[in-house]
Design an enzyme around this catalytic site. Structure first.
Site, short mmCIF file in Angstrom:
data_model
loop_
_atom_site.label_atom_id
_atom_site.label_comp_id
_atom_site.label_asym_id
_atom_site.label_seq_id
_atom_site.Cartn_x
_atom_site.Cartn_y
_atom_site.Cartn_z
N GLU A 62 0.83 -1.21 0.00
CA GLU A 62 0.00 0.00 0.00
C GLU A 62 0.87 1.27 0.00
OE1 GLU A 62 -3.93 -1.46 2.39
OE2 GLU A 62 -2.13 -1.15 3.60
N GLU A 97 -7.40 -6.48 -1.86
CA GLU A 97 -8.08 -6.44 -0.57
C GLU A 97 -9.55 -6.13 -0.82
OE1 GLU A 97 -6.35 -3.92 2.39
OE2 GLU A 97 -4.41 -4.96 2.38
#
Length: 612
Positions: free
Chosen positions: A172, A256
Site C-alpha cells: 500500500e 483487498e
C-alpha cells in the site's frame, strides 16, 4: 475459469508453473481466476492453523494470502524465531497440504492494524535511520530481514515445488507517497523498487504485485509488478487503471476486498452486511476479476501486537480481537456471511468445495477464584531497580518495547495546579502518595489534570504503550512513554525521576510476593483452576477496568471496560486438563474482584464510554 484445488498433495510430483501472461493468471499453461482469503499465521495459535485453512477452502477459496510480520520473527535485535506460532514455513506447508495456493505479503511494512506496521520497535534507536524511505541504514535492516525470511521460505515457491504463487513488493505504498509529499516522487519510486530488487536478489522468483487503491497506482506501482486494487468495487475502473500501468492488459485482481472492517477501543464495532459482500463477489466472478477477502479470518492480536491508527484522534488503538466481522469468526466459526459466500462459490466454480470442518469444542468456566493479590506499588515495584534520570525517559531510551513504565518522583516542596503531559504516549494513571487522582488518555486528547502535591510527597505516573501507529505519515513518530517534559503550572519538573520498567514480556512470578491490596492501586490478581476437559472459551471482562490477562503463561492481550470488546478469546489449546493458572494485571482497580468466569460466545460490540 477455475483450478483443481487438490493439486497440492504430497504424492503429486509434477512441477507446476504460474505466470502473469497474456492478460491472465496462468497455471500450468491455463488461465485461472484467483479466489483468495487473507489469514495471518501470527493471529492464531499454530495448533489451529489447519482448521482455519480448511475453513478457507470450505468457503470455496483456492488461495490463502498472508502478511509476514518482521517484528514477529525478529523478537529482539538480532534474535530470530521461526518456531511454534512463528513457524511461517510450517504454515505455508500446511496450506499446501490443505490444497491452497499461497500469496505472500512480506512488507517489510505491512500495516495490518499490527504494532508499528510490522517494524521492530528498536529501528527508531538506530542513528540516522528513517523508515520506509531511501535511507541506507533502513535498507540495510530490510536486507537482513529479507535474507532471514528467504532462508525459511524461498524453496516453498511454486518454482521450487511449493504453493507460493505471488509475492507483494512493499505494501500500500501509494497512500504513503500521497501522505509524504515532502519526499520527491522519484525518491519514493527508487525506494519501492529497491525493496522489490532485494526480494529478487534473495531468491524470490515468482510474479510480483503491488496493492493500492486504484487512484494511488501512480505512486504505488513498481516496475515489473502487477498493480492490484484494494477495495475497488467498480470493475471498469479497476480494468482501466490496471491497463494504464500494466502494458494495456490484465490480469485484474482486487488485492483487498473488505467483507468486514477494523475496530478501535472506544468506538462502535463495525459490521458489514452479507448481502452486499455476496453481490460484489458475484460481480467479480462474472467479470473474471480475481480477489482476496481482507480478512476472511481475522483472529486475535495476542499480547502487545495490536497497533494503532493515526486518524481523527491523535491515536486510535486497535482492539485485541481482530474478528473483523469476517466470514470466519475469531474462534474459527462459520458465520451467516460464510454460509452465503460458500453457497455462491458453489454456483461458479468447477472444483470440488469440501465439507465445512468441525469447529473447536467450546466450554464455559463458571468460576475461577482469585486467591492472591499483589499491589504494584507495595509489592512488585519494590523488587525492581529503577532507572534514575533528571528527566523522564521514553520506552525506547529505557530499551523497552512494550507494556508499562512507572514514572516516580518525590517532591520536597508542595506544589499544586495543572499537571500537563502533552508528551504522553499513550495512557496514564496518576497517583499522589499512592492515591489515584486522575487518568490521562492520548486517544481522547486528555493531557492535563489538576493536582495537589504536598511537601515530601510522591508522584506516580503509570504509563501504558497502547500500540505504535501502523498507518499514515506519522509512522516515524512512534516513541512511547513520556516523550516531552512533565510540566506543572507551566514549570518543567526535573531532577531524580525514577523509572520502573514493567514490560510484562512474561508471566509475573508472584511466588515470593506477599499478598497486598490497596483499592485503586494497580494490582496483579492470581488464581488457579482445574478442568476435566479443554476447549475454546471467552473470558468475561465486563466487570473489570483495564489491563492484561495471562493464562498458563500466554498473554491473551488487553481488555478495557470502554469496549466495544468485553471478552477475551482463550484458545483451548492453551488450556490443560487438570491445573491451570491465571494472572490479571488490573490497572484501574476501582472494584475488587474475587472471581472471574468465561462464556461461550464473545461480546465485541458493547460500548461503555465514561459519562461526560
Amino acid at each position: 475459469m477455475s483450478i483443481n484445488v487438490f493439486l497440492f498433495s504430497k504424492s503429486f510430483a509434477q512441477q507446476h508453473t504460474f505466470e502473469v501472461k497474456n492478460g491472465s493468471f496462468v497455471y500450468d499453461g491455463k488461465p485461472i481466476q484467483i479466489h483468495s482469503g487473507e489469514m495471518h499465521y501470527s493471529r492464531v495459535p499454530h495448533e489451529y492453523w489447519r482448521q482455519r485453512l480448511k475453513m478457507i477452502k470450505a468457503m470455496g477459496m483456492n488461495t490463502v494470502t498472508t502478511y509476514v510480520f518482521w517484528n514477529f520473527q525478529e523478537t529482539a535485535p538480532g534474535v530470530w524465531n521461526f518456531s511454534g506460532d512463528r513457524d511461517i514455513a510450517k504454515f505455508i506447508k500446511t496450506a499446501q497440504d490443505v490444497g491452497l495456493f499461497v500469496i505472500l505479503r512480506p512488507g517489510p511494512y505491512v500495516c495490518a492494524e499490527w504494532e508499528f506496521g510490522g517494524y521492530p520497535w528498536w529501528l527508531q534507536k538506530v542513528p540516522g535511520m528513517h523508515v520506509r524511505t531511501l535511507n541506507q541504514p533502513f535498507l540495510d535492516s530490510c536486507k537482513t530481514y529479507i535474507q532471514h525470511l528467504a532462508a525459511q521460505i524461498k524453496n516453498l515457491q511454486i518454482t521450487h515445488g511449493g504453493p507460493i504463487i505471488m509475492v507483494q513488493a512493499e505494501n500500500e505504498f501509494g497512500s504513503y507517497v500521497a501522505q509524504r509529499k515532502d519526499i520527491p516522487l522519484e525518491q519514493h519510486k527508487k525506494y519501492a523498487l529497491a525493496i522489490k530488487n532485494e526480494l529478487v536478489h534473495n531468491g524470490f522468483d515468482v510474479p510480483f504485485f503491488t496493492a493500492d487503491a486504484t487512484y494511488l497506482f501512480k505512486g504505488g506501482s513498481v516496475e515489473g509488478a502487477l498493480p492490484c486494487g484494494n477495495g475497488e468495487d467498480n470493475v471498469d475502473t479497476l480494468k482501466k487503471r490496471v491497463n494504464e500501468f500494466h502494458n494495456g492488459e490484465g490480469p485484474y485482481m482486487v488485492s483487498e476486498f473488505y467483507p468486514g472492517w477494523l475496530d478501535h477501543w472506544g468506538e462502535k464495532f463495525v459490521k458489514v452486511g452479507a448481502k452486499g459482500v455476496v453481490n460484489q463477489t458475484e460481480k467479480y466472478l462474472k467479470n473474471g476479476v480475481s480477489f482476496s477477502y481482507y480478512m476472511i479470518f481475522g483472529g486475535t492480536n495476542f499480547g502487545f501486537t495490536s497497533g494503532a491508527n493515526d486518524g481523527d484522534s491523535p491515536i486510535q488503538p486497535d482492539l485485541t480481537s481482530y474478528d473483523y466481522d469476517a466470514p470466519i469468526s475469531e474462534a474459527g466459526w462459520a458465520t451467516p456471511k460464510f454460509d452465503s459466500l460458500r453457497s455462491l462459490m458453489k454456483k461458479y466454480v468447477t472444483y470440488q468445495i469440501p465439507d465445512v470442518p468441525d469447529a473447536v469444542l467450546v466450554i464455559a468456566i463458571n468460576e475461577i477464584k482469585l486467591n492472591k493479590t499483589v499491589d504494584l506499588f507495595n509489592g512488585i515495584v519494590k523488587n525492581i531497580q529503577p532507572v534514575v534520570s533528571d528527566t523522564p525517559k521514553t520506552f525506547e531510551d529505557l530499551n523497552q518495547g512494550f507494556g508499562y513504565v512507572l514514572y516516580r518522583k518525590k517532591f520536597d516542596n508542595a506544589i499544586n495546579g495543572t499537571l500537563d503531559l502533552k508528551g504522553l504516549r499513550d495512557y496514564a494513571l496518576v497517583y499522589v502518595n499512592g492515591k489515584k487522582v486522575g487518568e490521562l488518555n492520548r486517544q481522547v486528547k486528555k493531557f492535563t489534570i489538576n493536582i495537589d502535591i504536598p511537601a515530601n510527597a510522591t508522584l506516580d505516573i503509570l504509563v501504558e504503550n497502547m500500540g505504535r501507529i501502523n498507518y499514515g505519515p506519522n509512522i516515524e513518530k512512534n516513541l512511547k512513554g513520556i516523550i516531552s517534559p512533565v510540566m506543572i503550572n507551566g514549570k518543567i519538573i526535573t531532577g531524580n525521576w525514577n523509572m520502573y520498567k514493567l514490560p510484562f514480556d512474561q508471566v509475573p512470578d508472584l511466588s515470593k510476593q506477599k499478598s497486598s491490596y490497596v483499592a485503586g492501586n494497580p494490582v496483579i490478581y492470581q488464581g488457579a483452576f482445574k478442568l476435566k476437559k479443554v476447549g475454546d472459551t471467552f473470558l468475561d471482562m465486563s466487570n473489570w477496568g483495564k489491563g492484561i490477562v495471562f493464562i498458563n503463561g500466554h498473554n491473551l492481550g488487553r481488555y478495557w471496560k470502554v469496549g466495544p470488546q468485553q471478552t477475551l478469546y482463550l484458545p483451548g489449546c492453551w488450556l490443560k486438563k487438570g491445573k491451570n493458572t491465571i494472572q490479571i494485571f488490573e490497572q484501574q482497580n476501582d472494584v475488587k474482584n474475587e472471581t472471574i468466569s468465561s462464556v461461550t460466545k464473545p461480546v465485541l460490540d458493547k460500548l461503555n464510554l465514561p459519562k461526560e
